[in-house]
Design a protein around this motif. Structure first.
Motif, short mmCIF file in Angstrom:
data_model
loop_
_atom_site.label_atom_id
_atom_site.label_comp_id
_atom_site.label_asym_id
_atom_site.label_seq_id
_atom_site.Cartn_x
_atom_site.Cartn_y
_atom_site.Cartn_z
N TRP A 119 0.83 -1.26 -0.29
CA TRP A 119 0.05 -0.06 -0.58
C TRP A 119 1.05 1.61 0.08
CZ3 TRP A 119 -0.32 3.31 4.24
CH2 TRP A 119 -1.03 4.62 4.43
N ALA A 120 1.53 1.25 1.13
CA ALA A 120 3.00 1.99 1.15
C ALA A 120 3.38 2.94 -0.89
CB ALA A 120 3.69 2.64 2.15
N LYS A 121 3.96 1.88 -1.23
CA LYS A 121 4.38 1.71 -2.49
C LYS A 121 3.48 2.66 -3.02
CE LYS A 121 8.52 -0.52 -5.02
NZ LYS A 121 7.14 -1.33 -6.01
N ALA A 122 2.01 1.78 -3.72
CA ALA A 122 1.40 1.83 -4.79
C ALA A 122 0.21 3.47 -4.11
CB ALA A 122 0.08 1.35 -4.57
N ARG A 123 0.62 3.92 -2.76
CA ARG A 123 0.38 5.64 -2.51
C ARG A 123 1.09 6.05 -3.28
NH1 ARG A 123 -1.32 8.52 3.03
NH2 ARG A 123 1.26 8.03 3.24
N GLU A 124 2.64 5.54 -2.74
CA GLU A 124 3.59 7.21 -3.40
C GLU A 124 3.93 6.28 -4.96
OE1 GLU A 124 7.01 6.51 -0.62
OE2 GLU A 124 8.52 6.44 -2.94
N GLU A 125 3.41 5.70 -5.64
CA GLU A 125 4.24 5.62 -6.79
C GLU A 125 2.72 5.70 -7.79
OE1 GLU A 125 5.96 2.37 -7.63
OE2 GLU A 125 7.31 2.54 -6.67
N ASP A 126 1.37 5.90 -7.26
CA ASP A 126 0.31 6.34 -7.58
C ASP A 126 -0.04 5.06 -8.42
OD1 ASP A 126 -2.33 7.69 -7.93
OD2 ASP A 126 -2.02 8.66 -9.77
N ASP A 127 -0.47 4.23 -8.31
CA ASP A 127 -0.50 2.42 -8.97
C ASP A 127 -1.10 1.51 -8.29
OD1 ASP A 127 0.28 0.49 -10.34
OD2 ASP A 127 2.14 0.11 -9.59
N PHE A 128 -2.63 1.73 -8.42
CA PHE A 128 -3.58 0.79 -7.70
C PHE A 128 -3.49 -0.20 -8.22
CE2 PHE A 128 -7.80 -1.19 -7.66
CZ PHE A 128 -7.64 -0.94 -5.63
N PRO A 129 -3.24 -1.08 -9.18
CA PRO A 129 -3.14 -2.55 -9.49
C PRO A 129 -2.43 -2.92 -8.99
CG PRO A 129 -3.41 -1.03 -11.82
CD PRO A 129 -3.23 -0.03 -10.21
#
Ligand code: ZN
Length: 497
Positions: free
Chosen positions: A119-129
């Motif tokens: 989640w932390a990485k996805a939020r940082e990279e704006d990468d929901f998939p």
């Protein structure tokens, strides 16, 4: 030793283990060096298994069988020294622990850790998939848990019950529908009032002075720093228990109101913990009644008390003494407007008390649709954004500003969000009940005397522990059933008067 004394010793042991686990979590978010996280995950997972074993100890089952025969209807025993609520609560914990296979507990703990980092990485990279598969696994595990615990046909009800005993989806839906009907147009009306807050009003507030000012305020509210402390973390929280209450805040030189109000909010949680009976922290009589009640205790201090003109009539001179130069060009009205500013903010934790509950209603409706199967994980971002546009006229420009903003789902904490709004409703309802019962409440707050309100909350809420659930406690404390009308009245009085 009597059966009850043996059960009591077991519960004390479990509580000691749980408080160690809480201390590890607090440390992880405040002091733990960045590269030491792996060891902490192993420590936490090992301890989770030890706690699960202690909760599922077969001797507890035998003792409960014996005590239940002696106390056939524990739920009807409501006297102050009754052990009925203790047995009832211990039975619930024991049954749940024994019904969950330890392989499930282990898989869940591992997923929480993996999903948090994803989640932390996805939020940082704006990468929901990249995060979607973890959410799917959490949803599947929540449904599996419901099967194990006998809630297979009502998995979302179980999620709500885990955070707020006595509450189900239908109750939340009824209260939130009533609230939304009036709150959506009220929020639009308040938002249409031109903002009187100048940007960049607050810059360069030294952190050491912010810290000493918030300690002065939180001490005067009644927080006992001899049995608690405040430290800094990325997101403010309150951990520990009444014997050792750990609050956190965060500091920004250009946003002194954020650290102050975060601290006041967490102080409300801390006052509740410190008000629970100290000799019963290991059983239901010294345990909080649920997340909704907990949130009501933080919100009443943060919003009803400390955002009021009465409070600032007393504290503004002290605030100016702490920051004479910084506040020289800030008028009293500027300060009050900044404290009560309302805006369209896509981020829940940065939003104001007017729009906040609409953020929560969106999350509740989203979770309900995920559990019923009406909404697929892949369609979450589009559904989220459409809801924000419809209800708040907010158009998130990224998933980081939208569906990825909250940490809760990465820990599988579906059903947690409704607690925030249930707590806001209860806070307003308690506020009007306290005003009716304490004629000098306003004058006391204006004099910086918060003991009468704290004593009232101790008597009405804190001393009962988890003896009653949210709806029962609301009726006992206020004489009325839980209703959104008090919150709506409060918002109208504060923002439209
Ligand atoms: Zn809170």
């Amino acid at each position: 030793m009597s059966a009850y004394d043996r059960l009591d010793a077991k519960l004390r042991h479990i509580h000691a283990l749980e408080s160690i686990s809480g201390l590890l979590e607090w440390d992880e978010q405040t002091l733990l060096p960045a590269d030491s996280a792996d060891q902490r995950q192993n420590q936490s997972a090992a301890l989770a298994q030890v706690i699960h074993q202690a909760q599922a100890d077969p001797e507890i089952g035998t003792l409960l069988d014996e005590l239940e025969t002696q106390n056939p209807e524990p739920e009807t025993q409501n006297s102050a020294d009754s052990i009925g609520p203790i047995i009832r609560d211990a039975r619930k914990t024991y049954d749940r622990a024994t019904r969950l296979p330890s392989s499930f507990v282990e898989r869940h703990a591992r997923l929480c850790s993996e999903a948090y980092h994803a989640w932390a990485k996805a939020r940082e990279e704006d990468d929901f998939p990249s995060y979607a598969p973890y959410l799917q696994q959490h949803l599947d595990l929540a449904k599996e848990r419901a099967e194990h615990l006998g809630w297979g046909d009502r998995p979302y009800d179980l999620q709500i019950e885990l955070h707020d005993p006595g509450i189900d989806t239908e109750t939340v839906d009824r209260l939130f529908t009533q609230l939304k009907t009036d709150l959506a147009p009220l929020a639009q009306e308040i938002l249409s009032i031109p903002s009187k807050t100048a940007p960049d009003l607050f810059t360069g507030f030294p952190i050491d002075r912010q810290e000493s000012f918030l300690k002065e305020v939180t001490t005067s509210l009644g927080f006992n720093y001899k049995r608690g402390r405040i430290d800094t973390s990325l997101h403010p929280f309150c951990a520990g228990n009444g014997a050792d209450t750990r609050m956190t805040t965060r500091f920004d030189e250009d946003n002194p109101l954020d650290s102050l109000f975060s601290s006041i909010h967490e102080t409300g949680h801390g006052l509740y913990e410190q008000g629970l009976p100290l000799d019963s922290l290991h059983n239901a009589l010294g345990t909080a009644a649920g997340m909704g009640v907990h949130e009501s205790q933080s919100r009443i201090w943060e919003n009803q008390v400390c955002r009021s003109r009465t409070f600032w009539n007393h504290y503004e001179p002290k605030f100016r003494v702490a920051f004479p130069q910084r506040l020289a060009s800030v008028s009293s009205e500027d300060l009050y407007q900044a404290i009560n500013a309302v805006s369209r903010n896509p981020i829940r934790v940065d939003s104001d008390e007017v729009t906040y509950n609409l953020h929560i209603i969106i999350r509740f409706e989203t979770e309900r649709k995920l559990f019923s199967g009406e909404l697929a994980i892949a369609d979450l971002p589009a559904y989220w954004n459409a809801q924000y546009e419809e209800l708040l006229d907010i158009h998130p420009t990224s998933n980081a500003q939208g569906v990825l903003q909250d940490v809760h789902w990465s820990g599988g904490a579906f059903g947690y969000f409704p607690s925030y709004t249930l707590g806001n409703m209860l806070a307003a309802q308690l506020w009007y009940a306290a005003q009716a019962q304490l004629p000098s409440l306003d004058a006391d707050i204006g004099n910086g005397n918060f003991a009468p309100l704290l004593d009232w909350l101790r008597k009405k809420i804190h001393r009962h522990g988890a003896r009653y659930h949210l709806l029962e406690l609301t009726e006992k404390a206020t004489g009325q059933t839980l209703s959104p009308t008090h919150l709506l009245r409060y918002l109208r009085e504060r923002y439209l008067a």
